[in-house]
Write an enzyme that holds these catalytic residues in place. Structure first.
Site, PDB file in Angstrom:
ATOM      1  N   GLY A  56      -2.329 -21.337 -10.078  1.00 40.42           N
ATOM      2  CA  GLY A  56      -2.314 -21.969  -8.713  1.00 40.42           C
ATOM      3  C   GLY A  56      -1.550 -23.373  -8.589  1.00 40.42           C
ATOM      4  O   GLY A  56      -0.722 -23.429  -9.591  1.00 40.42           O
ATOM      5  N   LEU A  57      -1.834 -24.099  -7.898  1.00 34.62           N
ATOM      6  CA  LEU A  57      -1.361 -25.395  -7.835  1.00 34.62           C
ATOM      7  C   LEU A  57      -1.313 -26.107  -9.226  1.00 34.62           C
ATOM      8  O   LEU A  57      -0.393 -26.998  -9.386  1.00 34.62           O
ATOM      9  CB  LEU A  57      -1.787 -26.487  -6.829  1.00 34.62           C
ATOM     10  N   ALA A  58      -2.526 -26.270  -9.841  1.00 33.14           N
ATOM     11  CA  ALA A  58      -2.699 -27.305 -11.197  1.00 33.14           C
ATOM     12  C   ALA A  58      -1.977 -26.175 -12.056  1.00 33.14           C
ATOM     13  O   ALA A  58      -1.136 -26.800 -12.713  1.00 33.14           O
ATOM     14  CB  ALA A  58      -3.966 -27.357 -11.360  1.00 33.14           C
ATOM     15  N   ARG A 345     -17.618 -33.563   5.211  1.00 37.37           N
ATOM     16  CA  ARG A 345     -17.726 -32.273   5.295  1.00 37.37           C
ATOM     17  C   ARG A 345     -19.520 -32.004   5.054  1.00 37.37           C
ATOM     18  O   ARG A 345     -19.984 -31.235   5.493  1.00 37.37           O
ATOM     19  CB  ARG A 345     -17.093 -31.363   4.280  1.00 37.37           C
ATOM     20  N   HIS A 429     -17.455 -23.668  -0.556  1.00 39.51           N
ATOM     21  CA  HIS A 429     -15.856 -23.829  -0.210  1.00 39.51           C
ATOM     22  C   HIS A 429     -15.291 -23.944  -1.620  1.00 39.51           C
ATOM     23  O   HIS A 429     -14.178 -23.719  -2.083  1.00 39.51           O
ATOM     24  CB  HIS A 429     -15.494 -24.579   1.028  1.00 39.51           C
ATOM     25  N   GLU A 453      -9.079 -27.761  -9.787  1.00 40.72           N
ATOM     26  CA  GLU A 453     -10.557 -27.679  -9.415  1.00 40.72           C
ATOM     27  C   GLU A 453     -11.447 -27.361 -10.582  1.00 40.72           C
ATOM     28  O   GLU A 453     -12.380 -27.502 -10.582  1.00 40.72           O
ATOM     29  CB  GLU A 453     -10.702 -26.400  -8.446  1.00 40.72           C
ATOM     30  N   ARG A 463     -15.873 -33.510  -2.131  1.00 42.73           N
ATOM     31  CA  ARG A 463     -14.235 -33.874  -1.811  1.00 42.73           C
ATOM     32  C   ARG A 463     -14.059 -33.993  -0.494  1.00 42.73           C
ATOM     33  O   ARG A 463     -14.511 -33.141   0.541  1.00 42.73           O
ATOM     34  CB  ARG A 463     -13.636 -32.553  -2.439  1.00 42.73           C
ATOM     35  N   LEU A 469      -5.409 -30.022  -2.699  1.00 42.22           N
ATOM     36  CA  LEU A 469      -4.050 -29.899  -3.102  1.00 42.22           C
ATOM     37  C   LEU A 469      -3.364 -30.995  -3.542  1.00 42.22           C
ATOM     38  O   LEU A 469      -2.742 -30.857  -4.605  1.00 42.22           O
ATOM     39  CB  LEU A 469      -3.112 -29.446  -1.764  1.00 42.22           C
TER      40      LEU A 469
END
Lengths: 666, 260
Positions: A56-58, A345, A429, A453, A463, A469
């Site tokens: 993923g992004l990381a 949130r 989420h 994450e 968060r 991201l």
């Protein structure tokens, strides 16, 4: 069972602390650490192997960056391609302290917002660094060809996001995660082309190999052939995402799981703050019992959409367009006039739950079990209404901003959100908890690093939007490549580990034994039926609102369910095959144990903070009430052995650059 | 929302592995909510098969939000399927059962294309797509080497068109739909995305030659401009990206840096 009070479920261990962040003023910590870290000569890097789990992004950004640096990288993912990691589904955007809008933004403000948004439960040095590198992320992504939204002048556009009052969010329509991930995937592909990164798609990590106290490799299962293999390296990086699927229904991808992290936990890595789970306020409500996952609608929708429920219960089944303005309760605007629909949130989620609990929810009535075990029928939905925005901006402007989200909603529900208000409800989420890491992103097992994450450090108890991201890419592009050298500098002198070393053989055997055990049960219940039941226990007792009694009940129920699983689960087929049932069964084994740990953490933390709301700890207005005197620490859990109690290690949180305040969005 | 349920006959391709022959098996399934997604319907089939002691149907899927590109099934001859509607194409995971009617017979098959061999049942190996991207579908910019994001202004029009091409999810429906099993739309989407942006210019000529070379080497067929690909593309990648690819390819032949 004799256990009756929270303290019976765990033991207390020694306090821990981060030892890597230099003791400097906060704006000098990162540059000092970068300077103090040991380096690896470029010629020696190719002799060192870094194993990275996750793309993923990381993980993808880390693999690409470490490959560029010249390390020999082995990169694993369970999907068929690195491009499919669930970062791809992030919609809204990515924060960066560029201050392109000239609206008082700065590194310090992004730092401040993130710590405050996390309800003062994150480590301030890590968060400050996140804010510091945020601007470089945007530069990097633009250079890779990420097509961010632009103004007519050709410069980048920004939007605002929940929990903040500046416009610092960069976005690519409603597909920011996709575009950033494809950017990282392209950088990764370039390294595969260059021969520095070797990819292992359709490989699932099932065990960590620890030799002489150091992480030296992993055991994987080839998901096509079933082959169980060991891979040896000099360091292991876990970038395996969050554990939201412990709730079965979440916005995570179906395959997202916590097995890699939990296997590391069982090998001694501390698991921090598992009870910090984020419930996202704007998801599409559940349609029925065969629901397999939930779909998020980006909370950027809250910029223009207004959230309301009918004031009168008898209006709940009416066509919302027929309900006059004076009979609507725009409850977020009413309770939080300064932030309105853009409150964080956790607040938006809990308020939606309260309205539905009060009988003012809309949409289909669903059957659920209340905390006392009784069946009830509740409408679980609130309206997110764009009529005012369409009137103000026009349908075309609204469509340009949110078109793909509206299409997605129409596709899933069969309703047209341009003409009738959307129905939304909170869903699990994101998980702020994860493996404990120090300032270098190293776990307490030397050589085991954790990014994105999968670690715990930056978001505290909650968060903020568009920060996941940012953190994934910060860790992968800029933090890990500057910290892992410090460890790898000594790695050339580590003894070689062979495939037949006892620690390797033991890890491989443990994986094979569990597979055999799962296949041998041959019971009558499907894996998914167990997972759904685990999910409903978690959601009911450890969801948006948690109570002591309920949490203890949940732990008991999870233990009974796990017992039944090992007696009665049906795993079809054999190991030496593409066996998706076997994959899911293995993941569920770890979700049972994680679910229990999550409840124990929630039980021990007798305060409310961020996404963790303990009903016993609230203000007169029903807001989360922190208890800084007793709980200003990270709760890092050590595995207590099979059947043993987990051991709590507290890392006290020290705030030097920021003043501790009760969070208020009124 | 609706309370309707469907009773269906499913004709599903079953194939134990890459080398074994496959065949269609027929299953009956009942009580499927029209609010379910197609994959949730398959989940129910698999629950039913498991309880009966039969092997469940293997199929790839992950995000179930139409963005990861992992799912992909040919439904009644159409990649990703449309049910009885004429709606714009979608991913398999975003196809909902309200697009079908009670009593329908639904034929469910894997992508069929030589570069995408079947792994099992409905799951195929699409690693060939990764290899095309590895052959130059990127901008060579090492981490940390980027200029300030506002150093280059990009016209909104071009940025938007680049974005349209960049939305490709790599699902492979274009290949499955093409009689030649061409991967041209997929390749062209990347060529167009990077070719429209200033950051993509230095490698533009080299990129198109390498990517097309790899595409052909992997056994994807040539493009005859039939447009079957764009007709099933769940992200509506425009067919004119292929024109862009062709223009770039011809231009690259006259450029020195196109050689390698």
């Amino acid at each position: 069972m004799a256990a009756k009070k929270p303290e019976d479920f765990f033991r207390i261990g020694a306090e821990i602390s981060d030892k890597k962040a230099p003791d400097k003023p906060i704006d000098q910590v990162w540059q000092t650490r970068q300077f103090e870290a040991h380096l690896v000569n470029p010629a020696n890097r190719r002799k060192l192997t870094v194993i990275i789990v996750g793309t993923g992004l990381a993980g993808g950004a880390a693999a690409a960056s470490l490959g560029e640096a010249g390390y020999n990288v082995l990169n694993f993912c369970y999907q068929d391609s690195a491009r499919r990691a669930h970062s791809i589904a992030a919609q809204g955007g990515i924060n960066a302290a560029k201050n392109y809008r000239n609206d008082n933004d700065s590194v310090h403000r992004l730092f401040y917002d993130t710590v405050k948004g996390g309800d003062y439960r994150s480590r301030e040095t890590n968060v400050y660094r996140l804010a510091e590198v945020s601007a470089s992320i945007i530069d990097q992504c633009v250079a890779q060809g990420v097509p961010f939204a632009r103004e007519y002048g050709g410069l980048l556009d920004n939007r605002s996001f929940g929990g903040v009052q500046v416009q610092r969010t960069f976005y690519a329509r409603g597909q920011t995660g996709q575009q950033l991930l494809i950017g990282a995937y392209q950088a990764l592909s370039r390294q595969v082309d260059a021969g520095t990164v070797k990819m292992f798609p359709r490989h699932e990590m099932l065990e960590l190999i620890v030799v002489d106290g150091r992480a030296r490799g992993i055991v994987t299962r080839d998901m096509v052939t079933g082959a169980v293999e060991s891979h040896i390296g000099d360091a292991v990086v876990l970038a395996t995402g969050g554990y939201g699927n412990v709730f079965f229904l979440s916005t995570n991808a179906m395959g997202c799981n916590n097995t890699a992290n939990f296997r590391a936990y069982r090998k001694g890595a501390y698991f921090a703050n598992p009870c910090y789970t984020q419930i996202h306020p704007t998801c599409i409500p559940v349609h029925g019992t065969n629901q397999s996952k939930l779909t998020l609608m980006s909370e950027s929708l809250r910029n223009d959409g207004r959230i309301w429920v009918p004031k009168k219960a008898e209006d709940c089944t009416k066509d919302p367009r027929q309900i006059p303005e004076e009979d609507r309760d725009y409850y977020l605007e009413r309770i939080y006039p300064s932030f309105g629909n853009l409150v964080p949130r956790d607040i938006a989620s809990r308020q939606a739950k309260y309205r539905c609990d009060e009988g003012l929810g809309v949409g289909p009535a669903v059957t659920e079990i209340d905390p006392d075990g009784n069946e009830r029928q509740v409408r679980r939905g609130v309206y997110l209404d764009f009529a005012e925005a369409i009137g103000r901006l026009g349908k075309d402007a609204v469509s340009a901003k949110y078109g793909n989200l509206f299409d997605m909603y129409a596709q899933i529900t069969g309703e047209d959100p341009y003409s009738t208000p959307m129905r939304i409800y909170p869903a699990v989420h994101y998980t702020m908890g994860g493996l404990w890491v120090d300032y270098d992103l190293s776990s307490n097992i030397p050589g085991l690093y954790v990014c994105g994450e999968a670690n715990f450090s930056d978001h505290g108890a909650n968060r903020l939007g568009a920060s996941a991201l940012m953190q994934g890419l910060a860790d992968g592009y800029f933090v890990l490549p500057n910290t892992i050298n410090d460890y790898l500098a000594d790695a050339l002198s580590f003894p070689k580990v062979s495939q037949d070393a006892p620690e390797v053989v033991e890890a491989v055997t443990a994986v094979k034994d569990q597979i055999d055990k799962l296949l041998a049960v041959d019971g009558e219940r499907t894996v998914d039926s167990f997972h759904k039941e685990l999910g409903s226990i978690m959601w009911e007792y450890c969801g948006m609102e948690r109570r002591e009694e309920g949490l203890m009940t949940a732990i008991q129920k999870i233990r009974e369910l796990r017992e039944e699983f090992w007696q009665n689960v049906k795993v079809t087929g054999v190991n030496e095959d593409f066996n998706q049932t076997l994959e899911r069964a293995g993941r569920l084994v770890d979700f049972f144990d994680l679910g229990e740990l999550l409840c124990i953490d929630a039980l021990h933390r007798r305060e409310s903070c961020g996404g963790h709301f303990r009903a016993e700890s609230q203000t007169e207005d029903g807001e989360a009430l922190r208890d800084d005197k007793n709980f200003l620490y990270v709760g890092a859990w050590e595995y207590g052995g099979e059947g043993g109690k987990p051991i709590l290690h507290k890392e006290p949180l020290v705030y030097k650059a920021i003043e501790l305040k009760q969070r208020s969005y009124k | 929302m609706s309370d309707n349920t469907l009773n269906l006959t499913l004709r599903v391709w079953r194939q134990p592995n890459r080398n074994a022959p496959g065949k269609i098996e027929e299953y009956k399934i009942s009580g499927i909510s029209t609010d379910s997604s197609f994959l949730e319907m398959l989940d129910e089939l698999n629950e039913q098969l498991t309880v009966e002691g039969k092997e469940p149907v293997a199929f790839d899927h992950d995000c179930r939000e139409g963005i990861c590109g992992m799912c992909g099934i040919v439904i009644n001859g159409v990649p990703h399927g449309r049910g009885n509607s004429l709606d714009t194409p979608t991913t398999t995971c975003q196809l909902h059962m309200r697009k079908f009617k009670n009593g329908d017979v639904i034929t469910i098959e894997p992508w069929r294309a030589a570069p995408f061999p079947v792994i099992k049942d409905l799951a195929v190996d699409r690693s060939a797509f990764d290899k095309i991207i590895q052959a130059g579908g990127y901008v060579s910019v090492p981490t940390g080497a980027a200029p300030e994001a506002h150093a280059n202004a990009v016209s909104k029009l071009k940025a938007d068109r680049a974005f349209d091409a960049a939305t490709c999810i790599g699902c492979g429906a274009c290949v499955a739909a093409c009689p030649n099993s061409s991967g041209m739309l997929f390749t062209a989407a990347k060529i167009t995305h990077l070719g429209l942006l200033p950051q993509g210019q230095p490698e533009r000529a080299l990129r198109v030659k390498r990517m097309i070379g790899k595409h052909d080497e992997l056994g994807f067929g040539g493009c005859q401009n039939l447009g079957e690909c764009a007709a099933v593309c769940p992200k509506s990648i425009p067919l004119d990206t292929i024109s862009q690819l062709n223009r770039d390819l011809i231009a690259s032949l006259f450029k020195g840096d196109g050689k390698h």
